[in-house]
Design an enzyme around this catalytic site. Structure first.
Site, PDB file in Angstrom:
ATOM      1  N   ASP A  67      27.539  43.106  36.829  1.00  0.00           N
ATOM      2  CA  ASP A  67      28.008  43.000  38.300  1.00  0.00           C
ATOM      3  C   ASP A  67      27.193  43.835  39.179  1.00  0.00           C
ATOM      4  O   ASP A  67      26.410  44.364  38.964  1.00  0.00           O
ATOM      5  CB  ASP A  67      29.510  43.776  38.245  1.00  0.00           C
ATOM      6  CG  ASP A  67      29.835  44.870  37.682  1.00  0.00           C
ATOM      7  OD1 ASP A  67      29.057  45.467  37.289  1.00  0.00           O
ATOM      8  OD2 ASP A  67      31.007  45.209  37.369  1.00  0.00           O
ATOM      9  N   ASN A 136      42.783  50.403  36.205  1.00  0.00           N
ATOM     10  CA  ASN A 136      43.752  49.250  36.385  1.00  0.00           C
ATOM     11  C   ASN A 136      43.547  48.070  35.474  1.00  0.00           C
ATOM     12  O   ASN A 136      43.973  47.037  35.779  1.00  0.00           O
ATOM     13  CB  ASN A 136      43.489  48.655  37.859  1.00  0.00           C
ATOM     14  CG  ASN A 136      42.263  48.087  38.192  1.00  0.00           C
ATOM     15  OD1 ASN A 136      41.408  48.016  37.207  1.00  0.00           O
ATOM     16  ND2 ASN A 136      42.099  47.485  39.326  1.00  0.00           N
ATOM     17  N   HIS A 138      40.714  46.629  34.597  1.00  0.00           N
ATOM     18  CA  HIS A 138      39.619  45.547  34.959  1.00  0.00           C
ATOM     19  C   HIS A 138      38.369  45.535  34.068  1.00  0.00           C
ATOM     20  O   HIS A 138      38.012  46.792  33.419  1.00  0.00           O
ATOM     21  CB  HIS A 138      39.040  45.538  36.354  1.00  0.00           C
ATOM     22  CG  HIS A 138      38.276  46.753  36.899  1.00  0.00           C
ATOM     23  ND1 HIS A 138      38.445  47.295  38.248  1.00  0.00           N
ATOM     24  CD2 HIS A 138      37.119  46.933  36.427  1.00  0.00           C
ATOM     25  CE1 HIS A 138      37.431  48.227  38.244  1.00  0.00           C
ATOM     26  NE2 HIS A 138      36.666  48.235  37.198  1.00  0.00           N
ATOM     27  N   GLU A 143      39.174  41.910  38.595  1.00  0.00           N
ATOM     28  CA  GLU A 143      40.412  42.620  39.119  1.00  0.00           C
ATOM     29  C   GLU A 143      41.619  41.929  38.458  1.00  0.00           C
ATOM     30  O   GLU A 143      41.650  40.517  38.349  1.00  0.00           O
ATOM     31  CB  GLU A 143      40.372  42.899  40.497  1.00  0.00           C
ATOM     32  CG  GLU A 143      39.080  43.393  41.331  1.00  0.00           C
ATOM     33  CD  GLU A 143      39.585  45.171  40.823  1.00  0.00           C
ATOM     34  OE1 GLU A 143      39.915  45.345  39.947  1.00  0.00           O
ATOM     35  OE2 GLU A 143      38.970  45.582  41.923  1.00  0.00           O
TER      36      GLU A 143
END
Ligand code: GLP
Length: 242
Positions: A67, A136, A138, A143
């Protein structure tokens, strides 16, 4: 999923580098999927040590990164281009033309994402994908959401991720709100996946990834569908597993 429990961050880094080095020794022209964030930094330091002290060569290796922040030029201090350059590429014998990182300045991210996925296919796919996990749940910048997305694409970062990553920037306000992230198809297409987790902050995400339902609210849970995933994690990160 194979779970390797280690003592601490240093042991995690040594173990991960050992696995990656073995992959490169066995197949010198391996395609490595690489990650950013604080988790893999120690692994990259160990790989540099393999290069400097054990003669491990990356000359034929190709890398594909997960990314990049959208809107950041490669030269930006917090770009993942810069991170990879400074943390790994500048210190080993990899050829610059064999390193691939999503372009944070792509003017047409939709077409760009498609091209990035095609590039991975044209390389014969990823031999070994290194991953961290967001607190979280990811992976890359996929996400939590209503569905899993296959394609490499432009995404909005959620508030939780912006706050987590603010530590790398001057303040929360400087964290980009978007990123280009590899999609689940290319990640799951990797022949082997190595995911690292260290610290109590990752415990809930690790539990949900390993023991929870496969659900898009926990993007990493999709790794349960892959047949060759190794998780290297310390006790705090594994502390919530039953
Ligand atoms: C970042 C990256 C991920 C990384 C994760 C965890 O935002 N996009 O690839 O795995 O979040 O980061 P860290 O290793 O710093 O905890």
């Amino acid at each position: 999923m194979i779970i390797i429990k280690i003592q601490d961050y240093s042991e995690m880094s040594r173990k991960a580098a050992q696995i990656i080095a073995a992959q490169v020794k066995a197949k010198p022209d391996s395609v490595l999927g690489l990650a950013t964030g604080s988790t893999p930094v120690g692994t990259y330091q160990e790989l540099i040590r393999y290069y400097e002290e054990d003669g491990l060569s990356f000359h034929k290796v190709t890398t594909v990164n997960l990314d990049e922040y959208y809107g950041l030029a490669p030269s930006h201090e917090q770009s993942y281009h810069r991170f990879m350059q400074e943390t790994l590429f500048d210190h080993i014998d990899i050829l610059p033309e064999n390193t691939n990182i999503p372009d944070g300045l792509a003017s047409d991210p939709y077409s760009y994402g498609k091209e990035y996925d095609k590039l991975i296919v044209s390389l014969g796919g990823i031999d070994l994908q290194l991953l961290g996990i967001g607190s979280n749940g990811h992976i890359a910048f996929n996400e939590p959401g209503r569905f899993f997305s296959a394609q490499t694409r432009l995404v909005d970062l959620n508030q939780h991720t912006i706050e987590d990553n603010a530590r790398f920037f001057g303040s929360k306000d400087e964290v980009p709100h978007q990123a280009i992230t590899m999609g689940m198809k290319s990640i799951l297409g990797a022949k082997r996946i190595l995911i690292l987790a260290s610290g109590a902050g990752k415990a809930k995400a690790v539990k949900d990834m390993v023991e929870g339902q496969i659900a898009p609210m926990v993007p990493a849970s999709i790794l349960q569908l892959h047949s060759d995933v190794t998780l290297i994690a310390d006790q705090p990160a594994l502390s919530l597993l039953s």
